[in-house]
Structures are given as structure tokens and as C-alpha cells.
Design a protein around this motif. Structure first.
Motif, PDB file in Angstrom:
ATOM      1  N   VAL A 121       0.838  -1.202   0.000  1.00 50.59           N
ATOM      2  CA  VAL A 121       0.000   0.000   0.000  1.00 50.59           C
ATOM      3  C   VAL A 121       0.876   1.256   0.000  1.00 50.59           C
ATOM      4  O   VAL A 121       0.620   2.202  -0.754  1.00 50.59           O
ATOM      5  CB  VAL A 121      -0.950  -0.018   1.216  1.00 50.59           C
ATOM      6  N   ARG A 122       1.928   1.253   0.812  1.00 51.47           N
ATOM      7  CA  ARG A 122       2.838   2.411   0.861  1.00 51.47           C
ATOM      8  C   ARG A 122       3.490   2.665  -0.491  1.00 51.47           C
ATOM      9  O   ARG A 122       3.745   3.809  -0.869  1.00 51.47           O
ATOM     10  CB  ARG A 122       3.921   2.188   1.920  1.00 51.47           C
ATOM     11  N   CYS A 123       3.774   1.575  -1.229  1.00 53.42           N
ATOM     12  CA  CYS A 123       4.448   1.713  -2.524  1.00 53.42           C
ATOM     13  C   CYS A 123       3.477   2.051  -3.650  1.00 53.42           C
ATOM     14  O   CYS A 123       3.909   2.250  -4.790  1.00 53.42           O
ATOM     15  CB  CYS A 123       5.179   0.417  -2.874  1.00 53.42           C
ATOM     16  N   GLY A 124       2.173   2.082  -3.350  1.00 57.86           N
ATOM     17  CA  GLY A 124       1.194   2.354  -4.389  1.00 57.86           C
ATOM     18  C   GLY A 124       1.005   1.204  -5.346  1.00 57.86           C
ATOM     19  O   GLY A 124       0.563   1.401  -6.488  1.00 57.86           O
ATOM     20  N   VAL A 125       1.328  -0.003  -4.882  1.00 59.43           N
ATOM     21  CA  VAL A 125       1.199  -1.194  -5.715  1.00 59.43           C
ATOM     22  C   VAL A 125      -0.092  -1.912  -5.328  1.00 59.43           C
ATOM     23  O   VAL A 125      -0.297  -2.216  -4.149  1.00 59.43           O
ATOM     24  CB  VAL A 125       2.415  -2.128  -5.518  1.00 59.43           C
ATOM     25  N   PRO A 126      -0.995  -2.200  -6.284  1.00 64.42           N
ATOM     26  CA  PRO A 126      -2.283  -2.798  -5.918  1.00 64.42           C
ATOM     27  C   PRO A 126      -2.137  -4.220  -5.397  1.00 64.42           C
ATOM     28  O   PRO A 126      -1.357  -5.013  -5.914  1.00 64.42           O
ATOM     29  CB  PRO A 126      -3.076  -2.771  -7.229  1.00 64.42           C
ATOM     30  N   CYS A 127      -2.894  -4.535  -4.343  1.00 60.75           N
ATOM     31  CA  CYS A 127      -2.985  -5.894  -3.837  1.00 60.75           C
ATOM     32  C   CYS A 127      -4.459  -6.203  -3.587  1.00 60.75           C
ATOM     33  O   CYS A 127      -5.313  -5.314  -3.644  1.00 60.75           O
ATOM     34  CB  CYS A 127      -2.162  -6.087  -2.567  1.00 60.75           C
ATOM     35  N   ALA A 128      -4.768  -7.453  -3.330  1.00 59.93           N
ATOM     36  CA  ALA A 128      -6.159  -7.849  -3.096  1.00 59.93           C
ATOM     37  C   ALA A 128      -6.685  -7.170  -1.836  1.00 59.93           C
ATOM     38  O   ALA A 128      -5.946  -6.985  -0.866  1.00 59.93           O
ATOM     39  CB  ALA A 128      -6.248  -9.368  -2.943  1.00 59.93           C
ATOM     40  N   PRO A 129      -7.974  -6.776  -1.827  1.00 61.23           N
ATOM     41  CA  PRO A 129      -8.557  -6.246  -0.597  1.00 61.23           C
ATOM     42  C   PRO A 129      -8.377  -7.252   0.545  1.00 61.23           C
ATOM     43  O   PRO A 129      -8.518  -8.461   0.339  1.00 61.23           O
ATOM     44  CB  PRO A 129     -10.040  -6.071  -0.952  1.00 61.23           C
ATOM     45  N   TYR A 130      -8.084  -6.757   1.751  1.00 64.22           N
ATOM     46  CA  TYR A 130      -7.760  -7.675   2.841  1.00 64.22           C
ATOM     47  C   TYR A 130      -8.138  -7.068   4.185  1.00 64.22           C
ATOM     48  O   TYR A 130      -8.417  -5.859   4.294  1.00 64.22           O
ATOM     49  CB  TYR A 130      -6.274  -8.011   2.831  1.00 64.22           C
ATOM     50  N   ALA A 131      -8.126  -7.923   5.192  1.00 62.85           N
ATOM     51  CA  ALA A 131      -8.313  -7.483   6.574  1.00 62.85           C
ATOM     52  C   ALA A 131      -7.391  -8.285   7.466  1.00 62.85           C
ATOM     53  O   ALA A 131      -7.166  -9.481   7.231  1.00 62.85           O
ATOM     54  CB  ALA A 131      -9.764  -7.682   7.012  1.00 62.85           C
ATOM     55  N   GLU A 132      -6.847  -7.633   8.482  1.00 64.95           N
ATOM     56  CA  GLU A 132      -6.054  -8.337   9.488  1.00 64.95           C
ATOM     57  C   GLU A 132      -6.987  -8.923  10.543  1.00 64.95           C
ATOM     58  O   GLU A 132      -7.963  -8.287  10.937  1.00 64.95           O
ATOM     59  CB  GLU A 132      -5.068  -7.380  10.157  1.00 64.95           C
ATOM     60  N   ILE A 133      -6.680 -10.136  10.993  1.00 68.16           N
ATOM     61  CA  ILE A 133      -7.464 -10.770  12.040  1.00 68.16           C
ATOM     62  C   ILE A 133      -6.499 -11.264  13.117  1.00 68.16           C
ATOM     63  O   ILE A 133      -5.759 -12.230  12.909  1.00 68.16           O
ATOM     64  CB  ILE A 133      -8.306 -11.934  11.498  1.00 68.16           C
ATOM     65  N   THR A 134      -6.502 -10.574  14.224  1.00 66.65           N
ATOM     66  CA  THR A 134      -5.665 -10.977  15.362  1.00 66.65           C
ATOM     67  C   THR A 134      -6.486 -11.127  16.639  1.00 66.65           C
ATOM     68  O   THR A 134      -5.987 -11.679  17.619  1.00 66.65           O
ATOM     69  CB  THR A 134      -4.541  -9.955  15.612  1.00 66.65           C
ATOM     70  N   THR A 135      -7.747 -10.631  16.642  1.00 63.04           N
ATOM     71  CA  THR A 135      -8.603 -10.686  17.835  1.00 63.04           C
ATOM     72  C   THR A 135     -10.010 -11.109  17.438  1.00 63.04           C
ATOM     73  O   THR A 135     -10.410 -10.950  16.272  1.00 63.04           O
ATOM     74  CB  THR A 135      -8.684  -9.308  18.517  1.00 63.04           C
ATOM     75  N   PRO A 136     -10.787 -11.629  18.374  1.00 65.53           N
ATOM     76  CA  PRO A 136     -12.189 -11.935  18.077  1.00 65.53           C
ATOM     77  C   PRO A 136     -12.969 -10.721  17.582  1.00 65.53           C
ATOM     78  O   PRO A 136     -13.867 -10.851  16.738  1.00 65.53           O
ATOM     79  CB  PRO A 136     -12.720 -12.446  19.423  1.00 65.53           C
ATOM     80  N   ALA A 137     -12.634  -9.545  18.102  1.00 61.17           N
ATOM     81  CA  ALA A 137     -13.329  -8.331  17.654  1.00 61.17           C
ATOM     82  C   ALA A 137     -13.061  -8.063  16.181  1.00 61.17           C
ATOM     83  O   ALA A 137     -13.971  -7.682  15.423  1.00 61.17           O
ATOM     84  CB  ALA A 137     -12.898  -7.143  18.510  1.00 61.17           C
ATOM     85  N   GLN A 138     -11.811  -8.235  15.743  1.00 56.10           N
ATOM     86  CA  GLN A 138     -11.499  -8.049  14.324  1.00 56.10           C
ATOM     87  C   GLN A 138     -12.194  -9.096  13.468  1.00 56.10           C
ATOM     88  O   GLN A 138     -12.643  -8.812  12.355  1.00 56.10           O
ATOM     89  CB  GLN A 138      -9.981  -8.100  14.108  1.00 56.10           C
ATOM     90  N   LEU A 139     -12.286 -10.326  13.974  1.00 57.01           N
ATOM     91  CA  LEU A 139     -13.002 -11.372  13.253  1.00 57.01           C
ATOM     92  C   LEU A 139     -14.464 -10.977  13.060  1.00 57.01           C
ATOM     93  O   LEU A 139     -15.007 -11.093  11.958  1.00 57.01           O
ATOM     94  CB  LEU A 139     -12.907 -12.687  14.024  1.00 57.01           C
ATOM     95  N   ALA A 140     -15.088 -10.490  14.112  1.00 56.67           N
ATOM     96  CA  ALA A 140     -16.501 -10.116  14.033  1.00 56.67           C
ATOM     97  C   ALA A 140     -16.725  -8.915  13.121  1.00 56.67           C
ATOM     98  O   ALA A 140     -17.810  -8.759  12.539  1.00 56.67           O
ATOM     99  CB  ALA A 140     -17.021  -9.805  15.438  1.00 56.67           C
ATOM    100  N   ALA A 141     -15.686  -8.088  12.966  1.00 53.33           N
ATOM    101  CA  ALA A 141     -15.831  -6.862  12.182  1.00 53.33           C
ATOM    102  C   ALA A 141     -15.477  -7.032  10.714  1.00 53.33           C
ATOM    103  O   ALA A 141     -15.515  -6.051   9.954  1.00 53.33           O
ATOM    104  CB  ALA A 141     -14.955  -5.768  12.796  1.00 53.33           C
TER     105      ALA A 141
END
Length: 393
Positions: A121-141
Motif C-alpha cells: 500500500v505504501r508503494c502504491g502497488v495494488p494488492c487484493a482487498p484484505y483485513a487483518e485478524i488478530t482478535t475476536p473483535a477483528q473477526l466479528a468486524a
């Protein structure tokens, strides 16, 4: 000369070069370094490691063993790695007294999918949409638009390991539980046309060269076939891939050989999948189809020698040779594949890694097939595949 000057002076043949990791990539690095007149040292705990068996020196300790690292630093004028999961801290320790390429900081980013995505993202290079999951709250969100997707462990995943396809929030929750609730990244599944990769080499002075764009076929998460020739991908895609790979390397202030893997979508656009801070399976054809291989570039980068743009002289196809080929008749006992029949074909180059035992899914070697035209290379590659029991492509 100042200490900085010593660190930046070219390291000429006759010196000893070190590598962390004793696998097949280390073995091919050792062969390239030796052919250029360098001595070599390998640090790997396995007494029968492929690289250790062919190196001048083999330090049989773990990657974080202080005595082993001290011995490697004592012996070597510069150090590299053949394995992205070597502890970044080991590279940083060595860098206190020796040139190390790639740097531990760059390897640390490649070891963590979340940090890797953030770098894209910092380099302006496209990647697949994603989400980080490290907690149950992030999983639910997690946004429903990311499903169906692929859940990947943030660390220690390679060759399709540490991954699960998920279609629903319930499947996502189960998959995260199955992975031990470790830090993960969920990537949206995209409509893929094919996959490709670019290998770049960047020197201490910021100079950068690249191998041709490689079109790749994966089976069960493991690279099976690489095709490299004019027209293997449209010219506009190739230019975009090379520019993106260069941007990723420059953004890391990278020194060394770096592979950037891409997904090509059905609409022709590119997204970055991941990076490998080392030579790569998809670049093995360079040993026989280019005038400078990826392993020679690795030597040049770490020693501060000039980088030259590799030139392709033959169309090429690389076939990965997995341990399954030793058991193709369904027998419990391994039997040697018919190398004599394969080597009777024109333009076939066999590279075996010196591993003591064949196992299913284990990388045992590769075949490089070179020819004057892509059609000739493909015809011979399909003949070789039929002899060995590799599925056609």
C-alpha cells in the motif's frame, strides 16, 4: 579506508561468502559462487543439507546460535539467506560486522503478511482487498465484501501451507480456530486469469535489473510450471509487473534478489500476491535460458559487483520435480524416475537437489527445457512430463 568504505568496497573472487539455510536455493547459490571463484560457508543444523554437502564449510548450528553466527561472520566477507523464515534477528546480528543482503529489516517484512500488505500500500502497488485478524473483535468486524476469501496465517506460510478458503463468516470463524487463532490475513478471492512473477536484483548503489516476466502455473499451492518467452504475457502487463516489482524493491531499500508474485485478473489488471526475499523457484529457468542466472545476481548483489541486465537467449519452460514422481505407480517403495529417457530429449537440463529421500510434495529438483521457439520448448516439455508422470498443462 574507513569502516564504511570497507563495507562498500567490492568483494572479489577468492573471498568466502556465507549463506543462512542449507536447502536447494542455498545449494544453487553455492554452485554459482564457486563457479565465480568464491569459497563458501553454509550455516544449517542439518548434517545432510543440500547446500552443506557441496559447500567448502558447513556450520552445523541453528540460525540463532551465537557461536554459529560468530563463526559465520569470522569466515565470511558477506552473508545472504536462501530462506525467508530465517530469523531476521540473525541477519541483523551478522550485519553489525559484515555486509548482509538482503537486510534483516526487509526479510522481517516478507515474513509477516500484514506488514507485507502494508508495504504494498505504501508503494502504491495494488494488492487484493484484505483485513487483518488478530482478535475476536477483528473477526466479528470483517466486511462481508471480503468473502469468499482466503485466510492466511500472517507468518510461516509457504507453498500453500497455512491457508484456508472460506465462503461464509461461519467458515471463517472455524478456519481461524483451526489455525490456533494466530495472527492472520483474510484476502478477498478475485477472478484470476493466471499468475506471473518478476525477479529483480538491486545493488548497494541502487542499481536494479530484472529477469523477464515469468508466467506460472500452481497445483495444490506449489509451483508446477513456469513459461518464459516473448509473448507469454501481454507487453503492457509485463511492463506494469516490472515497474511494480522495482517499486516494491526500492521502497524496501532492498539489496539482493527479490521475487514479486502477481495475480493477473480476468480484466487484465495485476495485483501483488506476495514477495520472496531470495531467488525463487520461478527463476530457475535462468540457469539455462539467460546469460546471467538469478544465483549469479545474488552473488553480485551481496559482493557489490556490477549488475548487468540478463539477456534471454532461448525460450524456456521449467517443470518442478516433486517427490511424488518417485512413487508414480502407486508403490510404497521409491523408484528412480526415467531420467535417461528424459535426457534423450533435446534442450532438457536436469537439476536435482541432492536430497537423501523422496517424499510426496517435496521439491526434489527441476527440469529446464530450452528451445529456439516457444512451440518447440512446449512440445519437448510435454514429452518430458508424459515420461515422468506430470500432468499436462
Amino acid at each position: 579506508m574507513s569502516a564504511a568504505g570497507v563495507m562498500n568496497a567490492p568483494i572479489l573472487p577468492g573471498a568466502t561468502l556465507g549463506v543462512l539455510g542449507g536447502g536447494q536455493l542455498g545449494r544453487m547459490f553455492v554452485h554459482a559462487a564457486q563457479s565465480m571463484g568464491y569459497f563458501t560457508a553454509v550455516l544449517d543444523a542439518d548434517a545432510t543439507s543440500p547446500a552443506g554437502l557441496v559447500s567448502h564449510r558447513h556450520i552445523r548450528t541453528g540460525y540463532e546460535d551465537p557461536q554459529g553466527l560468530a563463526e559465520l561472520a569470522r569466515l565470511c566477507a558477506a552473508v545472504t539467506t536462501e530462506f525467508e523464515n530465517v530469523p531476521a534477528a540473525a541477519l541483523q546480528t551478522l550485519a553489525l560486522t559484515r555486509p548482509v543482503a538482503p537486510a534483516g529489516e526487509a526479510v522481517a517484512i516478507a515474513q509477516d503478511r500484514a506488514a507485507e500488505k502494508a508495504h504494498f500500500v505504501r508503494c502504491g502497488v495494488p494488492c487484493a482487498p484484505y483485513a487483518e485478524i488478530t482478535t475476536p473483535a477483528q473477526l466479528a468486524a470483517v466486511d462481508a465484501s471480503l468473502l469468499p476469501g482466503i485466510l492466511k496465517t500472517a507468518r510461516m506460510g509457504y507453498d500453500g501451507k497455512g491457508q484456508a478458503r472460506v465462503r461464509t463468516p461461519a467458515e471463517l470463524a472455524v478456519a481461524w480456530d483451526d489455525m490456533g487463532r494466530v495472527a492472520c490475513v483474510l484476502e478477498k478471492m478475485l477472478p484470476l486469469a493466471h499468475e506471473c512473477s518478476v525477479i529483480v536484483a538491486r545493488g548497494r548503489d541502487g542499481s536494479i535489473v530484472n529477469l523477464p516476466v515469468q508466467r506460472n502455473l500452481h497445483r495444490d499451492g506449489i509451483l508446477a510450471v513456469t513459461e518464459v518467452h516473448a509473448g507469454n504475457v501481454p507487453a503492457s502487463q509485463a511492463q506494469q509487473a516490472v515497474a511494480a516489482a522495482q517499486s516494491v524493491a526500492q521502497g524496501l531499500d532492498y539489496v539482493g534478489v527479490l521475487c514479486v508474485e502477481f495475480f493477473v485478473l480476468e480484466d487484465g489488471s495485476l495485483v501483488v500476491n506476495e514477495i520472496a526475499p531470495r531467488p525463487h523457484n520461478s527463476g530457475h529457468y535462468s540457469q539455462n535460458a539467460l546469460d546471467v542466472s538469478q544465483f549469479e545476481l545474488q552473488v553480485r548483489c551481496m559482493t557489490g559487483l556490477p549488475l548487468v541486465q540478463p539477456r534471454q537467449h532461448s525460450a524456456a519452460i521449467m517443470l518442478n520435480l516433486l517427490g511424488d514422481l518417485w512413487f508414480k505407480d502407486g508403490t510404497a517403495a521409491a523408484s528412480t524416475p526415467a531420467w535417461d529417457q528424459v535426457l534423450a530429449l533435446p534442450g532438457v537440463h536436469l537439476h536435482l537437489y541432492g536430497k537423501a529421500e523422496a517424499k510426496p510434495a517435496r521439491k526434489m529438483g527441476h527440469l529446464n527445457i530450452t528451445a529456439a521457439t516457444p512451440e518447440q520448448a512446449r512440445a519437448v516439455a510435454l514429452q518430458a512430463a508424459a515420461i515422468l508422470g506430470i500432468a499436462p498443462f
